[in-house]
Design a protein around this motif. Structure first.
Motif, short mmCIF file in Angstrom:
data_model
loop_
_atom_site.label_atom_id
_atom_site.label_comp_id
_atom_site.label_asym_id
_atom_site.label_seq_id
_atom_site.Cartn_x
_atom_site.Cartn_y
_atom_site.Cartn_z
N ALA A 312 0.83 -1.21 0.00
CA ALA A 312 0.00 0.00 0.00
C ALA A 312 0.87 1.25 0.00
O ALA A 312 0.56 2.24 -0.69
CB ALA A 312 -0.92 -0.01 1.21
N ALA A 313 1.96 1.22 0.77
CA ALA A 313 2.88 2.35 0.81
C ALA A 313 3.52 2.59 -0.55
O ALA A 313 3.66 3.73 -1.01
CB ALA A 313 3.94 2.13 1.88
N ALA A 314 3.92 1.50 -1.22
CA ALA A 314 4.53 1.62 -2.54
C ALA A 314 3.55 2.22 -3.55
O ALA A 314 3.93 3.04 -4.40
CB ALA A 314 5.01 0.26 -3.01
N ALA A 315 2.28 1.82 -3.45
CA ALA A 315 1.27 2.39 -4.33
C ALA A 315 1.01 3.86 -4.03
O ALA A 315 0.52 4.61 -4.88
CB ALA A 315 -0.03 1.60 -4.20
N THR A 316 1.37 4.28 -2.82
CA THR A 316 1.10 5.65 -2.38
C THR A 316 2.25 6.59 -2.71
O THR A 316 2.02 7.69 -3.26
CB THR A 316 0.84 5.68 -0.87
OG1 THR A 316 -0.27 4.82 -0.56
CG2 THR A 316 0.54 7.09 -0.38
#
Length: 396
Positions: A312-316
């Motif tokens: 999720a962090a990478a997508a953010t």
């Protein structure tokens, strides 16, 4: 950022919520107005259920979508600190001696923002429990919520939380498998005997001398009783004894703390602190009384939950701005109780470098509102990772 991005559109309102909470801080287990503010927002968002008074002033909002039976929890803190604010902000604390000096105002506002976005989209399959806990700082409000049936009433497969983190580069999200925050124990120790005139010390005992010996000797726990590669800190934080310049007091009181990641260090420190204190007391003809309190456990992120959080962090923020290899902090966090019960992940949100007195718990600490849209997007992406459905789509 796209002009029709719902996160960009909501960000100014979330910042307004934060400023309101910041101006009206409340200490642990007294967050009545803050809890009321949260409750009113969740109900206005059309939540399926809103529950108050859990573990004192805790609030839980339940949001369901689709037909899935899986559930996760997202947590924020309600409480402020007993700090006199010196920021000079136009929305500074209106309550003398109480300040949101750790960012819980921002954490609460951002979780409310995520609650609004997800209540509008319902773009997930399952249940999300939004947990707003009291008294994170010192009183263990997370454990109080658990004892009050938090996970019996709202079972989840994992809990997630964020914390703004000065010293980590702005635009970075950091989460690691394993310990991210330390355990904390506290102890109080009293040396007691006979007082005497300072000119005639032979007529009494000297607990001040014993206290000095203890301050030095207790560090052998760190330097000589544990593996040097195993993090452990033993710090003395208070020493009180005497009130007259020409009298050796009959009693000295000390307070300290132990920080560590290995759970076994708790019993080890308690045993050795007791042995050292009793030995020094005997050598000085004094009595020693130790009150050792086991506090927050280490916060240990579990692998599955951390994997979802990292994705999720990478997508953010982009994978290059996600950190998973870093040293954990010897600070403590009572979210550890929740992760210990359910598994989960605690992530740091980088806010950049700050100056003296501007870090966490500083009287000039200022929450960096630039992270608000990042955290909103992270929460929405996280729910999409944990409870996916085809409808989930958040503009980048």
């Amino acid at each position: 950022m796209l002009h029709n991005d719902p996160i960009a559109a909501l960000t100014p309102e979330v910042i307004e919520w934060r400023h309101h909470i910041h101006a009206n801080p409340e200490l642990g287990f007294n967050e009545h107005e803050t809890a009321r503010f949260v409750t009113e927002k969740l109900r206005a968002f059309g939540f399926d259920e809103v529950h108050e008074g859990i573990g004192g002033t805790g609030v839980v909002g339940v949001l369901r979508s689709g037909t899935g039976t899986r559930a996760i929890g997202l947590r924020a803190e309600l409480d402020a600190l007993p700090v006199v604010e010196k920021t000079g902000l136009p929305y500074a604390s209106g309550k003398a001696g109480v300040m949101h000096a750790c960012g819980h105002d921002g954490h609460t506002a951002m979780l409310l923002g995520a609650a609004r976005l997800l209540s509008q989209s319902r773009a997930f399959d399952g249940t999300v429990c939004f947990v707003f806990q009291p008294a994170e700082e010192n009183e263990g409000g997370g454990m109080r919520m658990i004892e009050d049936g938090l996970f019996r009433r709202f079972p989840v497969e994992a809990m997630y939380a964020v914390h703004n983190w000065p010293g980590v580069r702005l635009g970075t999200i950091a989460a690691r498998v394993g310990p991210q925050m330390a355990a904390v124990d506290t102890f109080e120790l009293t040396f007691e005997g006979l007082g005497a005139h300072a000119a005639m010390p032979q007529l009494g005992d000297d607990p001040i001398l014993a206290a000095g010996a203890f301050v030095q000797a207790v560090q052998r726990i760190v330097s000589r009783s544990v593996d040097p590669q195993s993090a452990l800190v033993v710090s003395l934080t208070q020493i009180h004894g005497g009130n007259v310049g020409n009298i050796v007091p009959g009693k000295v009181w000390l307070q300290g703390t132990c920080r560590f990641f290995e759970p076994g260090h708790s019993d080890h420190c308690e045993r050795l602190i007791g042995e050292i204190a009793r030995g020094i007391a005997a050598a000085h003809s004094l009595n020693a009384t130790l009150d050792y309190k086991k506090g927050y456990p280490p916060l240990i992120n579990t692998a599955d939950a951390t994997g979802r959080a990292v994705e999720a962090a990478a997508a953010t923020v982009g994978r290059e701005n996600v950190s998973t290899e870093f040293s954990p902090s010897l600070g403590c966090e009572d979210f550890a109780f929740m992760v210990r019960e359910t598994g989960g992940c605690y992530a740091w949100i980088g806010v950049g470098d700050v100056g003296p007195g501007e870090g966490l718990h500083g009287d000039r600490y200022v929450f960096n509102d630039e992270i608000v849209p990042t955290v909103l997007r992270y929460y929405v992406n996280l729910v999409g990772q944990a409870l996916p459905c085809k409808a989930l789509a958040v503009p980048q």
